[in-house]
Scaffold this active site. Structure first.
Site, PDB file in Angstrom:
ATOM      1  N   GLY A 130       0.825  -1.206   0.000  1.00 51.34           N
ATOM      2  CA  GLY A 130       0.000   0.000   0.000  1.00 51.34           C
ATOM      3  C   GLY A 130       0.855   1.250   0.000  1.00 51.34           C
ATOM      4  O   GLY A 130       0.720   2.129  -0.864  1.00 51.34           O
ATOM      5  N   ASN A 140       4.044   1.629  -0.719  1.00 53.86           N
ATOM      6  CA  ASN A 140       4.865   1.755  -1.935  1.00 53.86           C
ATOM      7  C   ASN A 140       4.037   2.317  -3.098  1.00 53.86           C
ATOM      8  O   ASN A 140       4.490   3.190  -3.846  1.00 53.86           O
ATOM      9  CB  ASN A 140       5.422   0.389  -2.359  1.00 53.86           C
ATOM     10  CG  ASN A 140       6.340  -0.221  -1.322  1.00 53.86           C
ATOM     11  OD1 ASN A 140       6.866   0.485  -0.463  1.00 53.86           O
ATOM     12  ND2 ASN A 140       6.528  -1.535  -1.379  1.00 53.86           N
ATOM     13  N   THR A 194       2.008  -8.104 -15.617  1.00 52.93           N
ATOM     14  CA  THR A 194       3.461  -7.901 -15.670  1.00 52.93           C
ATOM     15  C   THR A 194       4.141  -9.264 -15.707  1.00 52.93           C
ATOM     16  O   THR A 194       3.709 -10.212 -15.055  1.00 52.93           O
ATOM     17  CB  THR A 194       3.962  -7.065 -14.477  1.00 52.93           C
ATOM     18  OG1 THR A 194       3.583  -7.708 -13.260  1.00 52.93           O
ATOM     19  CG2 THR A 194       3.386  -5.661 -14.514  1.00 52.93           C
ATOM     20  N   LEU A 195       5.229  -9.328 -16.488  1.00 47.82           N
ATOM     21  CA  LEU A 195       5.880 -10.619 -16.768  1.00 47.82           C
ATOM     22  C   LEU A 195       7.349 -10.596 -16.381  1.00 47.82           C
ATOM     23  O   LEU A 195       8.177 -11.250 -17.020  1.00 47.82           O
ATOM     24  CB  LEU A 195       5.741 -10.924 -18.268  1.00 47.82           C
ATOM     25  CG  LEU A 195       4.320 -10.891 -18.838  1.00 47.82           C
ATOM     26  CD1 LEU A 195       4.342 -10.924 -20.362  1.00 47.82           C
ATOM     27  CD2 LEU A 195       3.511 -12.063 -18.293  1.00 47.82           C
ATOM     28  N   LYS A 217      11.083  -9.977 -16.334  1.00 53.81           N
ATOM     29  CA  LYS A 217      12.025  -9.522 -17.383  1.00 53.81           C
ATOM     30  C   LYS A 217      11.431  -9.651 -18.783  1.00 53.81           C
ATOM     31  O   LYS A 217      12.005  -9.166 -19.761  1.00 53.81           O
ATOM     32  CB  LYS A 217      13.343 -10.301 -17.279  1.00 53.81           C
ATOM     33  CG  LYS A 217      13.193 -11.785 -17.498  1.00 53.81           C
ATOM     34  CD  LYS A 217      14.526 -12.479 -17.434  1.00 53.81           C
ATOM     35  CE  LYS A 217      14.437 -13.985 -17.585  1.00 53.81           C
ATOM     36  NZ  LYS A 217      13.230 -14.603 -18.139  1.00 53.81           N
ATOM     37  N   ASP A 248      17.777  -4.760  -6.424  1.00 55.54           N
ATOM     38  CA  ASP A 248      16.743  -5.194  -5.472  1.00 55.54           C
ATOM     39  C   ASP A 248      15.389  -5.040  -6.184  1.00 55.54           C
ATOM     40  O   ASP A 248      15.010  -3.926  -6.553  1.00 55.54           O
ATOM     41  CB  ASP A 248      16.831  -4.280  -4.231  1.00 55.54           C
ATOM     42  CG  ASP A 248      15.776  -4.597  -3.184  1.00 55.54           C
ATOM     43  OD1 ASP A 248      14.926  -5.471  -3.418  1.00 55.54           O
ATOM     44  OD2 ASP A 248      15.809  -3.942  -2.124  1.00 55.54           O
ATOM     45  N   THR A 267      12.475  -5.566  -4.905  1.00 55.97           N
ATOM     46  CA  THR A 267      11.370  -5.227  -4.003  1.00 55.97           C
ATOM     47  C   THR A 267      10.739  -3.902  -4.450  1.00 55.97           C
ATOM     48  O   THR A 267      11.452  -2.930  -4.697  1.00 55.97           O
ATOM     49  CB  THR A 267      11.883  -5.071  -2.542  1.00 55.97           C
ATOM     50  OG1 THR A 267      12.732  -6.158  -2.246  1.00 55.97           O
ATOM     51  CG2 THR A 267      10.739  -5.010  -1.559  1.00 55.97           C
ATOM     52  N   ASP A 282       5.188  -2.634  -7.416  1.00 56.88           N
ATOM     53  CA  ASP A 282       4.404  -1.538  -6.825  1.00 56.88           C
ATOM     54  C   ASP A 282       4.646  -0.228  -7.583  1.00 56.88           C
ATOM     55  O   ASP A 282       3.732   0.575  -7.773  1.00 56.88           O
ATOM     56  CB  ASP A 282       4.785  -1.351  -5.352  1.00 56.88           C
ATOM     57  CG  ASP A 282       4.486  -2.594  -4.527  1.00 56.88           C
ATOM     58  OD1 ASP A 282       3.541  -3.325  -4.877  1.00 56.88           O
ATOM     59  OD2 ASP A 282       5.204  -2.830  -3.534  1.00 56.88           O
TER      60      ASP A 282
END
Ligand code: RIB
Length: 293
Positions: free
Chosen positions: A40, A42, A211-212, A214, A237, A239, A243
């Protein structure tokens, strides 16, 4: 049109490791950092950095002042965030030498939403306003029903996917933003185009952003389908990469930008986030995204 993101706020405890620890194994980490995160938080920061006026809703514990401070810094409205007894949510994150991560969540305050609180928050919004949701807070089925009754445009990132999502009436969702793992769980098929086709059949009035990693991203709705490749970068990273994509996509979408441009902007923003450490600190400002090649 106002944008509400009713979602999680987590303190991310991030451990850099050689490899993700295996069952029964003890491994020493290489380094440890703490960052603000939560899907949320992010996504609200990504929306705000993309130029959208956004209200963050949700709950924090008595230790939650840093979330309010960070929202303030990036221009995210905090007046609807409630503070409850106990701890805020947190996440234990391991990042290996290939920048792959694994995440263990502690829900904390994120799991303490009440129907009274949800009603109070939604009462500040009206028909045509946008509600963004992820699956890190409780009461998702109730929130979706009540927001739909109000005529809000509901965008759902069904992440992390779990069985509780089955109780959500997804026919009330106008825009799905999900990765291929979540897409497979919703659609029951694994090939990306098959996921798109199945979800289009299941939710004919919704837009779908798949979203796939790479392999890029696909957008499809009743009238159009577009593919966007990634902008390759050295991954530090991953992470909050998803988002960042979600926040930027919703920003461009609500501005009415043509979808191919929205996808391109989102992919660029996401690639910048991947090249930086942490969740919230990795999310770029729109001017950085526009300046990037
Ligand atoms: O999507 C990334 C986020 O997932 C992290 O910031 C962590 O808090 C978990 O919620």
């Amino acid at each position: 049109m106002k944008v509400l993101n009713l979602g999680s706020m987590n303190l991310d405890l991030v451990y850099t490791v050689d490899h993700i620890v295996q069952p029964g194994e003890t491994e020493s980490s290489v380094s440890m950092s703490t960052f603000l995160g939560g899907k949320g938080m992010n996504q609200s920061v990504a929306l705000a950095k993309a130029g959208v006026e956004v209200w963050q809703g949700g709950m924090i514990g008595e230790d939650g002042q840093p979330f309010l401070d960070a929202c303030g810094e990036f221009g995210v409205h905090v007046d609807l965030i409630a503070t409850v007894e106990g701890k805020s949510g947190h996440a234990l994150i391991q990042i290996d030498k290939n920048a792959q991560n694994c995440i263990l969540l502690y829900g904390g305050a994120n799991q303490k939403l009440t129907e009274t609180y949800v009603d109070e928050v939604l009462g500040h919004f009206e028909k045509g306003d946008v509600l963004l949701l992820q699956n890190e807070v409780n009461l998702l089925p109730y929130i979706v029903d009540k927001a739909f009754e109000r005529g809000m445009f509901i965008a759902l990132n069904p992440s992390p996917f779990d069985q509780k999502l089955k109780a959500v009436d997804m026919k009330k969702v106008s825009l799905f933003l999900l990765n291929e793992v979540e897409g497979a769980q919703v659609a029951g098929v694994t090939d990306p185009q098959a996921i798109i086709d199945k979800m289009r059949e299941m939710f004919p009035h919704a837009g779908i952003v798949l979203t796939l990693g790479k392999d890029g991203a696909i957008y499809a709705d009743a009238t159009q389908q577009h593919f966007q490749p990634v902008f390759p970068v050295k991954a530090v990273d991953t992470t909050a990469a998803g988002d960042t994509f979600t926040g930027y996509f919703l920003a461009g979408y609500t501005e009415g930008m043509p979808i191919p441009e929205v996808l391109r902007m989102s992919a660029k923003a996401s690639s910048i986030a991947v090249s930086r450490a942490g969740a919230v600190p990795s999310i770029p400002w729109r001017k950085e995204v526009l300046a990037a090649e």
